[in-house]
Motif scaffolding. Structure first.
Motif, PDB file in Angstrom:
ATOM      1  N   PRO A  18       0.836  -1.204   0.000  1.00  0.00           N
ATOM      2  CA  PRO A  18       0.000   0.000   0.000  1.00  0.00           C
ATOM      3  C   PRO A  18       0.875   1.260   0.000  1.00  0.00           C
ATOM      4  N   MET A  19       0.337   2.332  -0.540  1.00  0.00           N
ATOM      5  CA  MET A  19       1.100   3.589  -0.584  1.00  0.00           C
ATOM      6  C   MET A  19       1.381   4.098   0.825  1.00  0.00           C
ATOM      7  N   ILE A  20       0.404   3.909   1.718  1.00  0.00           N
ATOM      8  CA  ILE A  20       0.598   4.283   3.117  1.00  0.00           C
ATOM      9  C   ILE A  20       0.447   3.010   3.935  1.00  0.00           C
ATOM     10  N   MET A  21       1.551   2.602   4.536  1.00  0.00           N
ATOM     11  CA  MET A  21       1.555   1.359   5.310  1.00  0.00           C
ATOM     12  C   MET A  21       0.899   1.620   6.666  1.00  0.00           C
ATOM     13  N   PRO A  22      -0.031   0.740   7.091  1.00  0.00           N
ATOM     14  CA  PRO A  22      -0.618   0.917   8.418  1.00  0.00           C
ATOM     15  C   PRO A  22       0.445   0.666   9.510  1.00  0.00           C
ATOM     16  N   ALA A  23       0.117   1.032  10.712  1.00  0.00           N
ATOM     17  CA  ALA A  23       1.064   0.876  11.829  1.00  0.00           C
ATOM     18  C   ALA A  23       1.445  -0.583  12.038  1.00  0.00           C
ATOM     19  N   ARG A  24       0.506  -1.493  11.766  1.00  0.00           N
ATOM     20  CA  ARG A  24       0.799  -2.921  11.936  1.00  0.00           C
ATOM     21  C   ARG A  24       1.063  -3.554  10.569  1.00  0.00           C
ATOM     22  N   ASN A  55      -6.642  -2.439  11.534  1.00  0.00           N
ATOM     23  CA  ASN A  55      -6.257  -3.310  10.435  1.00  0.00           C
ATOM     24  C   ASN A  55      -4.738  -3.495  10.414  1.00  0.00           C
ATOM     25  N   PHE A  56      -4.302  -4.515   9.670  1.00  0.00           N
ATOM     26  CA  PHE A  56      -2.877  -4.747   9.467  1.00  0.00           C
ATOM     27  C   PHE A  56      -2.655  -5.251   8.053  1.00  0.00           C
ATOM     28  N   VAL A  57      -1.431  -5.096   7.606  1.00  0.00           N
ATOM     29  CA  VAL A  57      -1.024  -5.620   6.303  1.00  0.00           C
ATOM     30  C   VAL A  57      -0.134  -6.824   6.555  1.00  0.00           C
ATOM     31  N   ALA A  58      -0.400  -7.898   5.824  1.00  0.00           N
ATOM     32  CA  ALA A  58       0.425  -9.096   5.880  1.00  0.00           C
ATOM     33  C   ALA A  58       1.097  -9.261   4.523  1.00  0.00           C
ATOM     34  N   GLN A  59       2.393  -9.411   4.556  1.00  0.00           N
ATOM     35  CA  GLN A  59       3.193  -9.630   3.358  1.00  0.00           C
ATOM     36  C   GLN A  59       3.674 -11.084   3.413  1.00  0.00           C
ATOM     37  N   CYS A  60       3.073 -11.942   2.584  1.00  0.00           N
ATOM     38  CA  CYS A  60       3.341 -13.380   2.617  1.00  0.00           C
ATOM     39  C   CYS A  60       4.222 -13.761   1.424  1.00  0.00           C
ATOM     40  N   ALA A  61       5.448 -14.190   1.714  1.00  0.00           N
ATOM     41  CA  ALA A  61       6.405 -14.524   0.661  1.00  0.00           C
ATOM     42  C   ALA A  61       5.912 -15.681  -0.194  1.00  0.00           C
ATOM     43  N   LEU A  62       6.170 -15.582  -1.502  1.00  0.00           N
ATOM     44  CA  LEU A  62       5.862 -16.672  -2.420  1.00  0.00           C
ATOM     45  C   LEU A  62       6.816 -17.824  -2.164  1.00  0.00           C
ATOM     46  N   GLY A  63       6.269 -19.014  -2.127  1.00  0.00           N
ATOM     47  CA  GLY A  63       7.120 -20.188  -2.005  1.00  0.00           C
ATOM     48  C   GLY A  63       7.837 -20.470  -3.311  1.00  0.00           C
ATOM     49  N   PHE A  64       7.064 -20.448  -4.400  1.00  0.00           N
ATOM     50  CA  PHE A  64       7.590 -20.741  -5.725  1.00  0.00           C
ATOM     51  C   PHE A  64       6.944 -19.775  -6.708  1.00  0.00           C
ATOM     52  N   SER A  65       7.573 -19.576  -7.840  1.00  0.00           N
ATOM     53  CA  SER A  65       7.034 -18.672  -8.859  1.00  0.00           C
ATOM     54  C   SER A  65       6.093 -19.378  -9.825  1.00  0.00           C
ATOM     55  N   ASP A  66       5.868 -20.664  -9.654  1.00  0.00           N
ATOM     56  CA  ASP A  66       5.035 -21.467 -10.539  1.00  0.00           C
ATOM     57  C   ASP A  66       3.570 -21.052 -10.438  1.00  0.00           C
ATOM     58  N   LYS A  67       2.987 -20.649 -11.544  1.00  0.00           N
ATOM     59  CA  LYS A  67       1.586 -20.197 -11.577  1.00  0.00           C
ATOM     60  C   LYS A  67       0.601 -21.351 -11.377  1.00  0.00           C
ATOM     61  N   ASN A  68       1.059 -22.613 -11.470  1.00  0.00           N
ATOM     62  CA  ASN A  68       0.172 -23.757 -11.288  1.00  0.00           C
ATOM     63  C   ASN A  68      -0.063 -24.090  -9.819  1.00  0.00           C
ATOM     64  N   LEU A  69       0.704 -23.478  -8.932  1.00  0.00           N
ATOM     65  CA  LEU A  69       0.530 -23.728  -7.505  1.00  0.00           C
ATOM     66  C   LEU A  69      -0.532 -22.792  -6.946  1.00  0.00           C
ATOM     67  N   ALA A  70      -1.115 -23.190  -5.851  1.00  0.00           N
ATOM     68  CA  ALA A  70      -2.192 -22.411  -5.241  1.00  0.00           C
ATOM     69  C   ALA A  70      -1.692 -21.063  -4.734  1.00  0.00           C
ATOM     70  N   SER A  71      -2.518 -20.060  -4.895  1.00  0.00           N
ATOM     71  CA  SER A  71      -2.317 -18.728  -4.317  1.00  0.00           C
ATOM     72  C   SER A  71      -3.696 -18.140  -4.064  1.00  0.00           C
ATOM     73  N   GLY A  72      -3.845 -17.439  -2.941  1.00  0.00           N
ATOM     74  CA  GLY A  72      -5.121 -16.802  -2.658  1.00  0.00           C
ATOM     75  C   GLY A  72      -5.388 -16.696  -1.176  1.00  0.00           C
ATOM     76  N   LEU A  73      -6.638 -16.414  -0.855  1.00  0.00           N
ATOM     77  CA  LEU A  73      -7.083 -16.157   0.505  1.00  0.00           C
ATOM     78  C   LEU A  73      -8.341 -16.972   0.764  1.00  0.00           C
ATOM     79  N   TRP A  74      -8.379 -17.686   1.912  1.00  0.00           N
ATOM     80  CA  TRP A  74      -9.508 -18.537   2.268  1.00  0.00           C
ATOM     81  C   TRP A  74      -9.925 -18.294   3.713  1.00  0.00           C
ATOM     82  N   SER A  75     -11.223 -18.394   3.972  1.00  0.00           N
ATOM     83  CA  SER A  75     -11.696 -18.477   5.350  1.00  0.00           C
ATOM     84  C   SER A  75     -11.436 -19.912   5.806  1.00  0.00           C
TER      85      SER A  75
END
Length: 189
Positions: A18-24, A55-75
Motif C-alpha cells: 500500500p502507498m501508506i503502510m498501516p502501523a501494523r 487493520n494490518f497488512v500481511a506480506q506473505c512470501a511466495l514459495g515458488f514462482s510457478d503459476k500452477n501452484l495455489a495462491s489466494g485467501l480462504w476463510s
C-alpha cells in the motif's frame, strides 16, 4: 477470496504494497533457515481487519514462482483464522493475533478444498494433505508416491487418486475427514 466458513475478520488481496503502510505490518515467513531469499520471489499482500482492533497488512512470501501452484485467501473452520497461500506456501493467520502466524508444514500446496460438512479446509500437496479444523490441524497419511489427482469433496470424505509406483497405476483413495481414516490410495509401504 473463498468464503466457505463464517469468520470474524474482513480481508482483501492487494496488488502490492500500500502507498501508506498501516502501523501494523507483518512479513511472513518469520526467520526460518533456508527462507532468507523468499521475499525476492515476490509476495501476496493482504489487508486484514480483525473484529477488534486496527487493520494490518500481511506480506506473505511466495514459495515458488510457478503459476500452477495455489495462491489466494480462504476463510477457515476457525472463525478467527484466515489462510493465505502464496505460490504454494500456506500461512495460517490468526486475525486477532497475527504475530502468531504459522507457516504450515506442507510445501508446496497444489490446491485448496473446503469441506464445510466436516468443518475442514483441505490443503493438497504432492504426496499428502493438511487438514485445518476449528481446533487446529492434522496431516493425512501419504496418499500417493507422487501427485494427487481428481480431488473431490463428498460431504465428509475427501476422494481422489494417487500414483502407485510398483504398479505404475493411479489408484483411488477415500479419506474420512472426521475419523482420519484412509482407504486405498497409491502409497502402500
Amino acid at each position: 477470496m473463498t468464503d466457505d466458513f463464517p469468520h470474524t475478520w474482513q480481508a482483501s488481496v492487494l496488488n502490492g504494497a500500500p502507498m501508506i503502510m498501516p502501523a501494523r505490518h507483518f512479513v511472513f515467513p518469520l526467520a526460518i533457515a533456508g527462507e532468507e531469499e523468499a521475499l525476492a520471489r515476490g509476495a501476496l499482500w493482504l489487508n486484514v481487519k480483525p473484529v477488534d482492533g486496527s487493520n494490518f497488512v500481511a506480506q506473505c512470501a511466495l514459495g515458488f514462482s510457478d503459476k500452477n501452484l495455489a495462491s489466494g485467501l480462504w476463510s477457515t473452520p476457525n472463525p478467527d483464522h484466515l489462510l493465505a497461500v502464496a505460490g504454494g506456501y500456506a500461512y495460517r493467520i490468526p486475525a486477532s493475533q497475527p504475530e502468531a502466524t504459522a507457516l504450515l508444514p506442507i510445501r508446496p500446496v497444489v490446491s485448496v478444498h473446503a469441506a464445510p460438512e466436516a468443518e475442514a479446509l483441505i490443503l493438497i500437496g504432492f504426496h499428502d494433505a493438511v487438514i485445518l479444523t476449528p481446533d487446529g490441524m492434522w496431516q493425512s497419511p501419504k496418499l500417493t508416491w507422487e501427485g494427487v489427482t481428481e480431488v473431490a469433496v463428498d460431504g465428509t470424505i475427501l476422494r481422489g487418486k494417487g500414483w502407485h509406483m510398483p504398479s505404475d497405476k493411479e489408484l483411488p483413495f477415500a479419506l474420512d475427514l472426521r475419523t482420519q481414516t484412509l482407504t486405498g490410495g497409491g502409497f502402500n509401504p
